[in-house]
Design an enzyme around this catalytic site. Structure first.
Site, short mmCIF file in Angstrom:
data_model
loop_
_atom_site.label_atom_id
_atom_site.label_comp_id
_atom_site.label_asym_id
_atom_site.label_seq_id
_atom_site.Cartn_x
_atom_site.Cartn_y
_atom_site.Cartn_z
N ASP A 24 -1.82 9.20 -10.99
CA ASP A 24 -1.85 8.11 -11.98
C ASP A 24 -0.43 7.74 -12.43
O ASP A 24 -0.10 6.56 -12.56
CB ASP A 24 -2.67 8.52 -13.21
CG ASP A 24 -4.17 8.48 -12.93
OD1 ASP A 24 -4.54 8.04 -11.83
OD2 ASP A 24 -4.94 8.90 -13.80
N ASN A 33 -2.46 13.27 -4.85
CA ASN A 33 -3.67 13.67 -5.58
C ASN A 33 -4.09 15.07 -5.18
O ASN A 33 -4.41 15.91 -6.03
CB ASN A 33 -4.82 12.70 -5.28
CG ASN A 33 -4.77 11.46 -6.14
OD1 ASN A 33 -4.16 11.46 -7.20
ND2 ASN A 33 -5.39 10.40 -5.68
N ASP A 90 0.86 -1.20 0.00
CA ASP A 90 0.00 0.00 0.00
C ASP A 90 0.89 1.25 0.00
O ASP A 90 1.76 1.39 0.86
CB ASP A 90 -0.90 -0.02 1.25
CG ASP A 90 -2.00 1.01 1.17
OD1 ASP A 90 -3.17 0.63 0.96
OD2 ASP A 90 -1.69 2.21 1.33
N GLU A 147 -4.61 2.48 -4.32
CA GLU A 147 -3.14 2.36 -4.32
C GLU A 147 -2.71 1.13 -3.53
O GLU A 147 -1.66 1.12 -2.90
CB GLU A 147 -2.48 3.63 -3.77
CG GLU A 147 -3.33 4.49 -2.87
CD GLU A 147 -3.72 3.84 -1.54
OE1 GLU A 147 -4.74 3.12 -1.55
OE2 GLU A 147 -3.02 4.05 -0.53
N HIS A 152 -4.75 14.52 -9.92
CA HIS A 152 -5.00 13.09 -10.17
C HIS A 152 -4.02 12.49 -11.19
O HIS A 152 -3.61 11.34 -11.07
CB HIS A 152 -6.42 12.92 -10.69
CG HIS A 152 -7.16 11.83 -10.01
ND1 HIS A 152 -7.61 11.93 -8.71
CD2 HIS A 152 -7.50 10.60 -10.44
CE1 HIS A 152 -8.22 10.81 -8.38
NE2 HIS A 152 -8.16 9.98 -9.40
#
Ligand SMILES: Nc1nc2c(ncn2[C@@H]2O[C@H](COP(=O)(O)OP(=O)(O)OP(=O)(O)O)[C@@H](O)[C@H]2O)c(=O)[nH]1
Length: 366
Positions: A248, A239, A231, A274, A244
């Site tokens: 990505d 973000n 994680d 994630e 965003h």
């Protein structure tokens, strides 16, 4: 890479391509006796006319089909071989019948039926090889016919050729149809199985694969399976602060790095957001720990530049314990990952006693 592993899975599934009959043995229990009955009737008719060669070719099916059925009934794992045997029997009867009856054009109309019976019994993929062999066998039989029949001429080349052409066209059409269908199926499968952003496998097929490895480990305890729940730390901040698209990019960079390090048979699954799961089939605790530790160290390096600050990761590493349920294994990995998060993040936590780390130990970034 995990895709290659899946290629093998897909190939494996195609190899056992579903036949029209699938696993429905009862169909064979009805079909085979009917075939036996029809062949016995043919035998009776031919023997009444004292055509003993033709009569013996009609006997081939009644003699061997019950043996094959018995074999398939006793050991279901040989079912596919049994089906192949049945197809071979039908075709051998047809070929030997044709060999003895080339002078009768009526019988040649059955030749185009051969590709169809192969497809029904074996599925498209295998049928092609068998059809090619059969068509070659028929050509050889046609050439040998005068030798075996005191110089008698078989049916005209034209009639035989038309019959073969019909068989070949029906075979090619079925193959073409199959290719189109399998390309389409594969595309659908990939869309349904892989995450579009990162290319990692999606949760559902990933869980199916994990369950398969777990049951394999139950059967062969030496086949250890480890999972690493990975994680990213403070991902929301990327973000929020950078947008965003930056998030990505980081996700793509991380998955590319993980792929570059895992082995050919390992699987990378995106559980959501994630959070990723890596399956290490057949990997011992020490190696799984070392690989997780390498990933933990590499991820900040590869994400440096993709976002304003390097991204770290927390990893929970657990080894499957025989008899454990899938939820239990994932729960342990999640618990360990959570332990890494709550004790400072950027760590690998494991409860694998033989990993070289004390149970429950964590390894923090340097
Ligand atoms: N850019 C991007 N963000 C995603 C995607 N999927 C989920 N997220 C975001 O990932 C973030 C996850 O945030 P949290 O669950 O709070 O986790 P975190 O910020 O990493 O915090 P910790 O896990 O405690 O370290 C959320 O902001 C989601 O919107 C995605 O496909 N792309």
């Amino acid at each position: 890479m995990e895709e290659e592993g899946l290629e093998r899975d897909i190939a494996g599934e195609q190899d056992q391509s579903p036949t029209l009959f699938g696993e429905r043995l009862p169909f064979l229990y009805i079909g085979a006796p009917l075939g036996v009955l029809a062949s016995l009737v043919m035998f009776y008719i031919e023997s009444r006319q004292a055509s003993w060669l033709r009569a013996s070719s009609a006997l081939m099916f009644p003699v061997f089909a019950p043996l094959l059925l018995y074999w398939m009934h006793r050991d279901r794992s040989t079912y596919e071989h049994g089906l192949r045997g049945m197809a071979l029997l039908i075709v051998l009867s047809l070929i030997s019948g044709a060999l003895l009856n080339f002078s009768s054009p009526i019988l040649l109309i059955w030749i185009p039926v051969i590709p169809l019976s192969y497809v029904l019994l074996l599925g498209h993929a295998r049928a092609v090889r068998w059809n090619v062999a059969t068509l070659l066998g028929l050509i050889v039989a046609y050439i040998l016919f005068p030798v075996m029949n005191d110089g008698a001429r078989p049916v005209s080349v034209l009639i035989f050729g038309v019959s073969l052409l019909a068989a070949s066209v029906s075979m090619l059409l079925s193959w073409h149809h199959y290719r189109e269908l399998s390309v389409y199926q594969r595309r659908l499968y990939e869309q349904a199985s892989y995450d579009g952003l990162t290319g990692a496998m999606m949760r559902e097929p990933g869980m199916e694969i994990l369950a398969r490895f777990m049951s394999q480990a139950d059967r062969q305890p030496a086949q250890a399976v480890s999972v690493a729940l990975l994680d990213l730390d403070d991902f929301k901040r990327i973000n929020d602060e950078e947008g965003h698209l930056a998030g990505d990019r980081v996700l793509q960079g991380v998955t590319a790095e993980v792929r570059a390090h895992i082995r050919g048979g390992d699987y990378l699954i995106r559980l959501g957001g994630e959070e990723f799961l890596i399956i290490f089939p057949g990997m011992q605790a020490e190696e799984a720990y070392a690989l997780s530790e390498t990933l933990r160290q590499r991820i900040p390096a590869v994400t440096d530049g993709l976002s304003r600050r390097p991204v770290t990761t927390s990893i929970g590493l657990a080894q499957y314990r025989p008899g454990e349920a899938l939820g239990q294994l994932l729960g342990r990995a999640d618990h360990l990952m959570y332990a890494a998060k709550t004790t400072g993040k950027n760590k690998v936590c494991t409860d694998m006693a033989s990993s070289g780390q004390p149970t429950g130990a964590t390894e923090s970034a340097g």
